[in-house]
Design an enzyme around this catalytic site. Structure first.
Site, PDB file in Angstrom:
ATOM      1  N   HIS A   1      10.416   2.153  -8.969  1.00  0.00           N
ATOM      2  CA  HIS A   1       9.291   1.134  -9.153  1.00  0.00           C
ATOM      3  C   HIS A   1       8.195   1.273  -7.886  1.00  0.00           C
ATOM      4  O   HIS A   1       6.988   2.145  -8.469  1.00  0.00           O
ATOM      5  CB  HIS A   1       9.142   0.458 -10.532  1.00  0.00           C
ATOM      6  CG  HIS A   1       9.363  -0.686  -9.083  1.00  0.00           C
ATOM      7  ND1 HIS A   1      10.417  -1.318  -8.842  1.00  0.00           N
ATOM      8  CD2 HIS A   1       8.313  -1.845  -8.925  1.00  0.00           C
ATOM      9  CE1 HIS A   1      10.504  -2.027  -8.134  1.00  0.00           C
ATOM     10  NE2 HIS A   1       9.421  -2.631  -8.299  1.00  0.00           N
ATOM     11  N   TYR A   2       8.629   0.949  -7.341  1.00  0.00           N
ATOM     12  CA  TYR A   2       7.538   1.036  -6.048  1.00  0.00           C
ATOM     13  C   TYR A   2       7.610   2.088  -5.605  1.00  0.00           C
ATOM     14  O   TYR A   2       6.055   2.506  -4.988  1.00  0.00           O
ATOM     15  CB  TYR A   2       8.726   0.079  -5.177  1.00  0.00           C
ATOM     16  CG  TYR A   2       7.699   0.305  -3.785  1.00  0.00           C
ATOM     17  CD1 TYR A   2       6.588  -0.639  -3.386  1.00  0.00           C
ATOM     18  CD2 TYR A   2       8.220   0.817  -2.465  1.00  0.00           C
ATOM     19  CE1 TYR A   2       6.440  -0.544  -1.961  1.00  0.00           C
ATOM     20  CE2 TYR A   2       8.151   0.680  -1.463  1.00  0.00           C
ATOM     21  CZ  TYR A   2       6.596  -0.027  -1.044  1.00  0.00           C
ATOM     22  OH  TYR A   2       6.056  -0.137  -0.711  1.00  0.00           O
ATOM     23  N   LEU A   3       8.811   3.333  -5.788  1.00  0.00           N
ATOM     24  CA  LEU A   3       8.425   4.356  -4.876  1.00  0.00           C
ATOM     25  C   LEU A   3       7.247   5.384  -5.652  1.00  0.00           C
ATOM     26  O   LEU A   3       6.758   6.097  -5.280  1.00  0.00           O
ATOM     27  CB  LEU A   3       9.291   5.455  -4.824  1.00  0.00           C
ATOM     28  CG  LEU A   3      10.602   4.659  -3.407  1.00  0.00           C
ATOM     29  CD1 LEU A   3      11.674   5.318  -4.315  1.00  0.00           C
ATOM     30  CD2 LEU A   3       9.832   4.182  -2.193  1.00  0.00           C
TER      31      LEU A   3
END
Lengths: 207, 207
Positions: free
Chosen positions: A124-126
């Site tokens: 999700h961060y990427l």
């Protein structure tokens, strides 16, 4: 160059401010908390208060370059990943365009353009970092996107390995990331470029 | 029309499948879990297994229209908000374009295009939904974006109030949202339109 450092109080941000000073730029450290001001004042660095979850357009007056180094980090709540890493970054780009900022350098992360290869816990961060980077590519800004590998606190070496895509997830000292970012700020041949960067043998000034 | 319903097993999704059948369409219910298949099979509805966090391009063969009704919901972890509400939605749009899908209807949420007016706890969700909607507008798909107010379980009335922006955050039965979405699927004058919708007095078939 008057350079707004968004996320100046972060671990990479502080190195970026130092490197800007060493290279005769004038950093303007944007910080959220008044308690963060003295650290910069004591070093002769201008500050501007700005909250990335509120309106921060006032920070863009008389700014020639912007470095976005803010990050909720991969380990905060993912709501902040959306609000800071993705949305505040995009808002910064909108403001940079509105104010005619000459250069924009983004502190991204390795694999931001390849989230599918990342570990599940970071996907999700990427994706959020990748969306922000993708937005930057769609602007008319003179940008550079720097995607470091794993950040470590060791002293900088002044040397890195940079390439469009690096398959290893090796590390890199935060100080070297800061040097690469400040180098990119005035390296015209890096305008419109995105690259991964880890520790290596290339002198940063030759990137 | 062969209509892929992404998120068919959701509360609005099940109503959408019903309304598609009532309107002589052929729904194809995309579900993640084999345990969700019998519910649809018993109703004579085709299913296709697909995980929104994996590759689901196989679901797009022989599909004329796509309804994206999947949602992690505003109360799951925000990592899923990125992975499902934003990224899986965008992936669906990419696939719809690749497969030449004729219509794409998005179940969005009121204020997705105005996250700044939303409550703090929902802002990240509204931004993610808004990014997906914005992506849809940038495609060459024949799309409609339906942004309902607060979803309730009451029986549908067949009537709603729809407008580009509605200032109240009133509610609407899920069944009426489903009816509006299925209506939008074949209403050519709604192509390229985005609208808020709550309970009201307009017959849905006249939208």
């Amino acid at each position: 160059m008057n350079v707004l450092v968004i996320g100046a109080n972060g671990q990479v941000g502080k190195h970026i401010v130092d490197k800007l000073q060493e290279n005769d730029h004038t950093p303007v450290a944007m910080v959220r908390d008044p308690d963060q001001v003295p650290y910069f004042e004591e070093r002769g660095v201008k500050t501007v208060l700005g909250d990335l979850e509120q309106d921060f357009r006032h920070a863009f007056y008389h700014i020639d370059g912007v470095i976005f180094a803010a990050g909720s980090g991969p380990h905060t709540g993912a709501d902040k990943t959306i609000l800071i890493d993705q949305e505040a970054a995009i808002r910064s780009m909108e403001l940079a365009q509105e104010f005619g900022v000459k250069r924009f350098v983004m502190l991204s992360t390795i694999a931001a353009d390849r989230p599918e290869i990342g570990p599940q816990a970071l996907k999700h961060y990427l994706y959020a970092k990748g969306r922000a980077d993708q937005y930057l590519r769609s602007t008319n800004l003179s940008y550079t996107i720097v995607r470091p590998g794993g950040l470590i606190d060791e002293e900088g070496t002044g040397k890195v390995y940079a390439a469009e895509h690096i398959s290893s997830m090796d590390t890199i000292p935060r100080e070297d990331v800061a040097s690469a970012i400040v180098h990119a700020l005035t390296a015209d041949h890096l305008v419109g470029k995105s690259f991964d960067v880890i520790s290596g043998d290339q002198p940063i000034e030759q990137l």
